[in-house]
Design a protein around this motif. Structure first.
Motif, mmCIF file in Angstrom:
data_model
loop_
_atom_site.group_PDB
_atom_site.id
_atom_site.type_symbol
_atom_site.label_atom_id
_atom_site.label_comp_id
_atom_site.label_asym_id
_atom_site.label_seq_id
_atom_site.Cartn_x
_atom_site.Cartn_y
_atom_site.Cartn_z
ATOM 1 N N ALA A 176 -54.925 -70.524 31.300
ATOM 2 C CA ALA A 176 -54.230 -71.711 32.004
ATOM 3 C C ALA A 176 -54.263 -71.733 33.410
ATOM 4 N N SER A 177 -53.531 -70.338 33.947
ATOM 5 C CA SER A 177 -53.272 -69.990 35.146
ATOM 6 C C SER A 177 -54.658 -69.984 36.245
ATOM 7 N N LYS A 178 -55.463 -69.482 35.546
ATOM 8 C CA LYS A 178 -56.860 -69.379 36.087
ATOM 9 C C LYS A 178 -57.604 -70.792 36.486
ATOM 10 N N VAL A 179 -57.627 -71.577 35.443
ATOM 11 C CA VAL A 179 -58.385 -72.817 35.358
ATOM 12 C C VAL A 179 -57.662 -73.946 35.725
ATOM 13 N N SER A 180 -56.358 -73.999 35.383
ATOM 14 C CA SER A 180 -55.736 -75.547 35.725
ATOM 15 C C SER A 180 -54.861 -75.423 36.847
ATOM 16 N N GLU A 181 -54.976 -76.364 37.763
ATOM 17 C CA GLU A 181 -54.345 -76.510 39.068
ATOM 18 C C GLU A 181 -52.961 -76.909 38.660
ATOM 19 N N GLU A 182 -52.726 -77.769 37.670
ATOM 20 C CA GLU A 182 -51.463 -78.411 37.338
ATOM 21 C C GLU A 182 -50.776 -77.287 36.770
ATOM 22 N N PHE A 183 -51.220 -76.497 36.006
ATOM 23 C CA PHE A 183 -50.235 -75.404 35.345
ATOM 24 C C PHE A 183 -49.891 -74.621 36.420
ATOM 25 N N ARG A 184 -50.784 -74.106 37.493
ATOM 26 C CA ARG A 184 -50.148 -73.415 38.565
ATOM 27 C C ARG A 184 -49.053 -74.016 39.312
ATOM 28 N N ARG A 185 -49.174 -75.207 39.487
ATOM 29 C CA ARG A 185 -48.252 -75.896 40.236
ATOM 30 C C ARG A 185 -46.892 -75.835 39.448
ATOM 31 N N MET A 186 -47.058 -76.063 38.120
ATOM 32 C CA MET A 186 -45.728 -76.063 37.490
ATOM 33 C C MET A 186 -45.151 -74.500 37.306
ATOM 34 N N GLU A 187 -46.211 -73.569 37.268
ATOM 35 C CA GLU A 187 -45.710 -72.385 37.123
ATOM 36 C C GLU A 187 -44.943 -71.816 38.153
ATOM 37 N N ALA A 188 -45.358 -72.394 39.449
ATOM 38 C CA ALA A 188 -44.910 -71.915 40.843
ATOM 39 C C ALA A 188 -43.674 -72.826 41.497
ATOM 40 N N ASP A 189 -43.344 -73.955 40.459
ATOM 41 C CA ASP A 189 -42.232 -74.774 41.054
ATOM 42 C C ASP A 189 -40.909 -74.291 41.103
ATOM 43 N N MET A 190 -40.545 -74.005 42.299
ATOM 44 C CA MET A 190 -39.391 -73.236 42.579
ATOM 45 C C MET A 190 -37.815 -74.200 42.209
ATOM 46 N N HIS A 191 -38.097 -75.147 41.843
ATOM 47 C CA HIS A 191 -36.738 -76.044 41.244
ATOM 48 C C HIS A 191 -36.490 -75.593 39.865
ATOM 49 N N ASN A 192 -37.434 -74.908 39.244
ATOM 50 C CA ASN A 192 -37.521 -74.620 37.836
ATOM 51 C C ASN A 192 -37.119 -72.924 37.709
ATOM 52 N N LEU A 193 -36.909 -72.388 38.818
ATOM 53 C CA LEU A 193 -36.899 -70.848 38.614
ATOM 54 C C LEU A 193 -35.661 -70.510 39.241
ATOM 55 N N HIS A 194 -35.111 -69.402 38.714
ATOM 56 C CA HIS A 194 -33.782 -68.991 38.959
ATOM 57 C C HIS A 194 -33.658 -67.204 38.741
ATOM 58 N N PRO A 195 -32.876 -66.579 39.384
ATOM 59 C CA PRO A 195 -32.911 -65.084 39.331
ATOM 60 C C PRO A 195 -31.994 -64.905 38.006
ATOM 61 N N ALA A 196 -32.630 -63.833 37.405
ATOM 62 C CA ALA A 196 -31.736 -63.629 35.993
ATOM 63 C C ALA A 196 -31.764 -62.091 35.986
ATOM 64 N N ILE A 197 -31.114 -61.506 35.233
ATOM 65 C CA ILE A 197 -31.131 -59.998 35.022
ATOM 66 C C ILE A 197 -32.476 -60.035 33.908
ATOM 67 N N GLY A 198 -33.215 -59.143 34.068
ATOM 68 C CA GLY A 198 -34.563 -59.007 33.577
ATOM 69 C C GLY A 198 -34.480 -58.825 31.997
ATOM 70 N N GLU A 199 -33.184 -58.230 31.466
ATOM 71 C CA GLU A 199 -33.011 -57.846 29.979
ATOM 72 C C GLU A 199 -32.855 -59.254 29.402
ATOM 73 N N LEU A 200 -32.150 -60.250 30.188
ATOM 74 C CA LEU A 200 -31.786 -61.568 29.741
ATOM 75 C C LEU A 200 -32.889 -62.300 29.478
ATOM 76 N N ASN A 201 -33.695 -62.204 30.691
ATOM 77 C CA ASN A 201 -34.877 -63.072 30.770
ATOM 78 C C ASN A 201 -35.753 -62.458 29.586
ATOM 79 N N GLN A 202 -36.144 -61.221 29.178
ATOM 80 C CA GLN A 202 -36.627 -60.648 27.919
ATOM 81 C C GLN A 202 -36.078 -61.247 26.409
ATOM 82 N N TYR A 203 -34.668 -61.347 26.466
ATOM 83 C CA TYR A 203 -34.231 -61.685 25.020
ATOM 84 C C TYR A 203 -34.062 -63.224 25.082
ATOM 85 N N ARG A 204 -33.963 -63.855 26.220
ATOM 86 C CA ARG A 204 -33.934 -65.444 26.047
ATOM 87 C C ARG A 204 -35.571 -65.985 25.627
ATOM 88 N N SER A 205 -36.671 -65.175 25.970
ATOM 89 C CA SER A 205 -38.008 -65.360 25.834
ATOM 90 C C SER A 205 -38.221 -66.753 26.116
#
Length: 290
Positions: free
Chosen positions: A160-189
């Motif tokens: 999806a990241s390679k082929v889809s422009e919209e997916f890359r825009r969504m994946e990179a949207d900073m409004h949806n990104l927050h800093p989290a301890i990596g372990e919590l990121n892992q367990y939240r899945s």
């Protein structure tokens, strides 16, 4: 005390909600490995790929979300600058440093596994999980003729990241990104947020619980999460971001936890760089005089 009084109401409200299709935590481990591998890719390669249109997305569609950034790695670098004066993790309120390191003892965070290196570093968490919106893309589910490596086809996030422009825009949207301890990121899945009975503390003083493929954050970020989902649902329609029943929970969380000064400032800083506003947050900030 307030939380204990509100919990019965919220639990009844949340009971029976339609939870998004989930996968085992191991899926996210694979995704994390893909992300770490992508760290080595240059932004130049990503920018060239952005010219490739997704089979699911018309280039004539109105772009209301992120329209400038097509690389998740680039977004992570930009966010470090945005958070330069507010280096606080999202789920636990722990301080982090310029090198992305977290000192768990400083904030009372107790790693579930002391040997887990991800417990001492931040990662940029997708509040609306990449897999949850990613599965709405055909390239993620079925692959694409351009997604072939060593004569073997592949699908999922990598395709999806390679082929889809919209997916890359969504994946990179900073409004949806927050800093989290990596372990919590892992367990939240890729689990959906919801209410969990009881107050178990698996991560020390950090008020974050994961049980039965549900993640419950601390009450002070209920609204931040709700407004992020509302923004993503509005900016990227037809991607199944919010179901009808989940909307009720997020509307309740939005009312319970209003915007604060940092949430408003963060939205403005992202808008300056990314080029689009989070209209949900901006409207709330105006009403609050922030």
């Amino acid at each position: 005390m307030i939380r204990n009084l509100l919990f019965p109401f919220l639990f009844l409200l949340a009971f029976g909600l339609v939870i998004c299709k989930e996968n085992n935590a191991s899926d996210k481990d694979i995704t994390q490995a893909e992300e770490e591998s992508n760290e080595e890719e240059s932004d130049t390669g990503i920018e060239i790929e952005k010219k490739t249109e997704s089979s699911n997305y018309s280039s004539n569609s109105k772009l209301s979300g992120n329209t400038k950034i097509y690389s998740f790695n680039r977004s992570k670098n930009l966010l470090m600058k945005i958070y330069e004066k507010h280096r606080i993790t999202f789920y636990c309120g722990c301080k982090f440093y310029e090198d992305k390191r977290v000192d768990p003892e400083e904030c009372g965070y107790v790693p579930k596994k002391s040997s887990n290196k991800r417990s001492r570093n931040i990662e940029w968490e997708h509040v609306v999980a990449a897999e949850n919106f990613g599965r709405s893309f055909k390239e993620w589910r079925e692959g694409h003729p351009n997604c072939v490596s060593k004569e073997k086809p592949y699908k999922g996030r990598r395709c999806a990241s390679k082929v889809s422009e919209e997916f890359r825009r969504m994946e990179a949207d900073m409004h949806n990104l927050h800093p989290a301890i990596g372990e919590l990121n892992q367990y939240r899945s890729n689990y959906m947020y919801n209410m969990i009975p009881g107050e178990e503390r698996e991560f020390g003083k950090c008020d974050f619980e994961v049980k039965g493929k549900i993640a419950e954050p601390m009450p002070s970020i209920y609204g931040n999460i709700a407004r992020t989902f509302m923004y993503m649902d509005k900016a990227y329609p037809r991607r199944g971001i919010i179901s009808g029943s989940n909307r009720k929970l997020f509307e309740a969380w939005n009312r319970m936890d209003p915007v604060d000064k940092w949430e408003c400032e963060r939205a403005r800083l992202i808008k300056e760089i990314q080029g689009n506003e989070n209209s949900i947050v901006e409207e709330a900030c105006k009403k609050a005089g922030l």
